[in-house]
Structure formats: C-alpha cells, structure tokens
Motif scaffolding. Sequence first.
Motif, mmCIF file in Angstrom:
data_model
loop_
_atom_site.group_PDB
_atom_site.id
_atom_site.type_symbol
_atom_site.label_atom_id
_atom_site.label_comp_id
_atom_site.label_asym_id
_atom_site.label_seq_id
_atom_site.Cartn_x
_atom_site.Cartn_y
_atom_site.Cartn_z
ATOM 1 N N LEU A 168 8.645 13.903 -3.192
ATOM 2 C CA LEU A 168 8.519 12.557 -2.631
ATOM 3 C C LEU A 168 7.453 12.530 -1.543
ATOM 4 C CD1 LEU A 168 12.273 11.441 -2.268
ATOM 5 C CD2 LEU A 168 10.595 10.552 -3.906
ATOM 6 N N LEU A 169 7.468 13.574 -0.727
ATOM 7 C CA LEU A 169 6.510 13.670 0.377
ATOM 8 C C LEU A 169 5.094 13.871 -0.148
ATOM 9 C CD1 LEU A 169 5.913 13.830 3.387
ATOM 10 C CD2 LEU A 169 6.676 16.205 3.375
ATOM 11 N N GLN A 170 4.976 14.789 -1.086
ATOM 12 C CA GLN A 170 3.678 15.092 -1.682
ATOM 13 C C GLN A 170 3.095 13.845 -2.347
ATOM 14 O OE1 GLN A 170 4.013 18.043 -4.737
ATOM 15 N NE2 GLN A 170 1.829 18.510 -4.731
ATOM 16 N N ASN A 171 3.943 13.133 -3.055
ATOM 17 C CA ASN A 171 3.531 11.919 -3.739
ATOM 18 C C ASN A 171 3.044 10.863 -2.742
ATOM 19 O OD1 ASN A 171 3.278 10.326 -6.106
ATOM 20 N ND2 ASN A 171 5.121 9.200 -5.466
ATOM 21 N N ALA A 172 3.810 10.682 -1.681
ATOM 22 C CA ALA A 172 3.440 9.686 -0.666
ATOM 23 C C ALA A 172 2.101 10.046 -0.020
ATOM 24 C CB ALA A 172 4.526 9.594 0.398
ATOM 25 N N LEU A 173 1.946 11.323 0.324
ATOM 26 C CA LEU A 173 0.724 11.746 1.018
ATOM 27 C C LEU A 173 -0.507 11.608 0.131
ATOM 28 C CD1 LEU A 173 1.959 14.901 2.965
ATOM 29 C CD2 LEU A 173 1.585 12.599 3.847
ATOM 30 N N SER A 174 -0.336 11.781 -1.170
ATOM 31 C CA SER A 174 -1.503 11.745 -2.048
ATOM 32 C C SER A 174 -1.825 10.341 -2.536
ATOM 33 C CB SER A 174 -1.302 12.680 -3.238
ATOM 34 O OG SER A 174 -0.192 12.242 -3.977
ATOM 35 N N THR A 175 -0.852 9.433 -2.551
ATOM 36 C CA THR A 175 -1.133 8.114 -3.130
ATOM 37 C C THR A 175 -1.292 7.011 -2.099
ATOM 38 O OG1 THR A 175 1.205 7.660 -3.389
ATOM 39 C CG2 THR A 175 0.070 8.619 -5.291
ATOM 40 N N ASP A 176 -0.903 7.226 -0.895
ATOM 41 C CA ASP A 176 -0.892 6.120 0.065
ATOM 42 C C ASP A 176 -1.997 6.213 1.109
ATOM 43 O OD1 ASP A 176 1.188 4.812 -1.139
ATOM 44 O OD2 ASP A 176 2.700 5.970 -0.085
ATOM 45 N N SER A 177 -3.078 6.871 0.770
ATOM 46 C CA SER A 177 -4.255 6.973 1.640
ATOM 47 C C SER A 177 -3.939 7.365 3.083
ATOM 48 C CB SER A 177 -5.079 5.677 1.612
ATOM 49 O OG SER A 177 -4.324 4.603 2.122
ATOM 50 N N PHE A 178 -3.100 8.389 3.216
ATOM 51 C CA PHE A 178 -2.864 8.964 4.536
ATOM 52 C C PHE A 178 -3.961 9.992 4.824
ATOM 53 C CE2 PHE A 178 1.467 7.535 3.572
ATOM 54 C CZ PHE A 178 1.841 6.979 4.790
ATOM 55 N N MET A 193 0.809 -1.220 0.000
ATOM 56 C CA MET A 193 0.000 0.000 0.000
ATOM 57 C C MET A 193 0.845 1.274 0.000
ATOM 58 S SD MET A 193 -3.500 0.528 0.552
ATOM 59 C CE MET A 193 -3.734 1.446 2.088
ATOM 60 N N THR A 194 2.182 1.112 -0.121
ATOM 61 C CA THR A 194 3.004 2.322 -0.043
ATOM 62 C C THR A 194 3.743 2.565 -1.347
ATOM 63 O OG1 THR A 194 4.974 1.193 0.709
ATOM 64 C CG2 THR A 194 3.436 1.907 2.394
ATOM 65 N N GLY A 195 3.971 3.833 -1.649
ATOM 66 C CA GLY A 195 4.754 4.195 -2.821
ATOM 67 C C GLY A 195 6.206 3.802 -2.603
ATOM 68 N N SER A 196 6.968 3.709 -3.675
ATOM 69 C CA SER A 196 8.331 3.220 -3.566
ATOM 70 C C SER A 196 9.259 4.208 -2.861
ATOM 71 C CB SER A 196 8.871 2.911 -4.954
ATOM 72 O OG SER A 196 8.760 4.076 -5.747
ATOM 73 N N SER A 197 8.802 5.460 -2.739
ATOM 74 C CA SER A 197 9.659 6.461 -2.109
ATOM 75 C C SER A 197 9.715 6.293 -0.595
ATOM 76 C CB SER A 197 9.168 7.864 -2.448
ATOM 77 O OG SER A 197 7.834 8.024 -2.004
ATOM 78 N N LEU A 198 8.829 5.464 -0.046
ATOM 79 C CA LEU A 198 8.776 5.327 1.403
ATOM 80 C C LEU A 198 9.504 4.080 1.904
ATOM 81 C CD1 LEU A 198 5.107 6.284 2.341
ATOM 82 C CD2 LEU A 198 7.150 7.707 2.280
ATOM 83 N N THR A 199 10.214 4.257 3.011
ATOM 84 C CA THR A 199 10.797 3.126 3.715
ATOM 85 C C THR A 199 9.846 2.774 4.851
ATOM 86 O OG1 THR A 199 12.994 3.991 3.250
ATOM 87 C CG2 THR A 199 12.821 2.371 5.029
ATOM 88 N N THR A 200 9.512 1.500 4.983
ATOM 89 C CA THR A 200 8.617 1.084 6.064
ATOM 90 C C THR A 200 9.423 0.829 7.333
ATOM 91 O OG1 THR A 200 7.157 0.040 4.470
ATOM 92 C CG2 THR A 200 6.884 -0.613 6.770
ATOM 93 N N ILE A 201 9.020 1.479 8.409
ATOM 94 C CA ILE A 201 9.664 1.242 9.700
ATOM 95 C C ILE A 201 8.783 0.322 10.535
ATOM 96 C CG2 ILE A 201 10.401 2.349 11.853
ATOM 97 C CD1 ILE A 201 11.165 4.758 9.938
ATOM 98 N N GLN A 202 7.479 0.563 10.501
ATOM 99 C CA GLN A 202 6.529 -0.366 11.109
ATOM 100 C C GLN A 202 5.309 -0.445 10.204
ATOM 101 O OE1 GLN A 202 4.401 0.554 14.815
ATOM 102 N NE2 GLN A 202 5.337 -1.276 15.663
ATOM 103 N N GLN A 203 4.949 -1.667 9.819
ATOM 104 C CA GLN A 203 3.854 -1.910 8.876
ATOM 105 C C GLN A 203 2.596 -1.106 9.188
ATOM 106 O OE1 GLN A 203 3.178 -3.510 6.117
ATOM 107 N NE2 GLN A 203 5.217 -4.378 5.769
ATOM 108 N N ASN A 204 2.046 -0.466 8.160
ATOM 109 C CA ASN A 204 0.775 0.265 8.268
ATOM 110 C C ASN A 204 0.791 1.448 9.231
ATOM 111 O OD1 ASN A 204 -0.646 -1.360 6.438
ATOM 112 N ND2 ASN A 204 -0.867 -2.928 8.022
ATOM 113 N N CYS A 205 1.969 1.820 9.700
ATOM 114 C CA CYS A 205 1.986 2.888 10.702
ATOM 115 C C CYS A 205 3.133 3.881 10.512
ATOM 116 C CB CYS A 205 2.047 2.268 12.093
ATOM 117 S SG CYS A 205 2.013 3.475 13.412
ATOM 118 N N ILE A 206 4.369 3.411 10.568
ATOM 119 C CA ILE A 206 5.507 4.342 10.576
ATOM 120 C C ILE A 206 6.363 4.151 9.321
ATOM 121 C CG2 ILE A 206 7.486 5.198 11.901
ATOM 122 C CD1 ILE A 206 6.284 3.870 14.377
#
Length: 213
Positions: free
Chosen positions: A51-61, A1-14
């Motif tokens: 990168l931030l804008q993209n993540a916020l708009s595509t990853d249902s935050f 559920m996350t764009g490739s620009s994001l590193t997952t630190i904790q699933q579905n949360c951080i």
Amino acid sequence: MTGSSLTTIQQNCIYSIKAGEEPLSADIGIIRGKKNTLLFDVGNGEKARSLLQNALSTDSFPSSIIIVLSHFHPDHIGNLSYFNAPETTIFQGENTYKYTNCGKIVTRDLYLEDGNRYHLFPLPSSHAKGSLGLEINEEYAFLGDATYASRKNGIVVYNAQILLEEIKTLNALKARYFLLSHQEQFVQEKQSVLEQLQEIYSHRKKDRPYIEL
Ligand SMILES: [Zn+2]
C-alpha cells in the motif's frame, strides 16, 4: 490525486495508511513536503508495504524520504528494511536506535523546514521508552502509541511520574489535533486526549509509582 489506499488528513499535504491486523501494522503517516516525503512510522508486513509503495509511486510524492519512527515496536518499524540510504533519512529516539542500528537519534526538540514546519520531540511514555512525536505546521501531532499504557505482570498500568511528564509535554504543543495509532478515530482533538490522560492521572495513589487500570 491520491490512490484509494490513502486517507486524506489534510488536502495535498497529510495522508495516512490505516492500521491493520495479521500481521499487526500501525498507521503510517505520509506527508508531502517541498523536497521530501516524510513518513511517520512504516508499518509492518507485506500488505502495508505494498500500500505504501503504491502510494509513493503513483501519487507524485517526492522520492527523497525522511522517516520518523515513533517507537521500537515491530508494528511500527517492521518495514524499515525496505528503505535504503542514501535516499532515506531516519530519525528516532535513542531506545529505538537499539533495534534499527541506523539513522539519527533525537534526544531533544528538533525543527525541520520543508515547505512544512516539522517539530520532532521526545515524548515521555508508559507504553514505550524512547518515544518520539511529530508536530506538523503547529496543527497536527502524530503521537504513535505514546499515550497508551503498558502491561506489568498482566496488569495494565501507567507510570504516574512519566504520565505527568507526558501530559506536560503534550499540553505545551500548539497542535489542535492529535493522531493516535490503532484507533478507529485516528484524528482526535488535543483537548479530549488530554482530558482522558488527566482523568487517568487523577487515579494515582500516594507512594505508588503505577496507576493500575
Ligand atoms: Zn507500540
């Protein structure tokens, strides 16, 4: 559920966006709450911003944004002007406010609840006055650059008294993991970070306010 620009630190949360160079941009923490998305620092420059804008708009935050600023350095707050009230609430230390002139000032421990439990805390730091840390669910703590030294007349130094206070503050946190900006290894064990700081503190000299590295 996350764009490739994001590193997952904790699933579905951080999540995080990695720090970059040219222009210098700090790591950005992105935390999904129930009603709000919380950002720890906002980075600097066009690349981090998109990168931030993209993540916020595509990853249902959630579109309502809470921003916690670690300290006043431009690589951490440069993209702040991109976010506007009223959808955005900003928290920062007193010294950081001198640079942003907006949002709320945090001078003592502050607890927020939004599906996650957030603990904002002033963090004594040789690196930057008015540093703020963020503990999440008593498990992870974002520290920004607060554990780093500063430069005095070209020499890398820690203020011994401030370092001692910083060690006490960090020791009292429940989080097992500390997140340190600009590091190749962003997520580190609390214990290992504290051991490094204690090692530095052990080099203090009597009647000398600064520990030179
Ligand atoms: Zn800094």
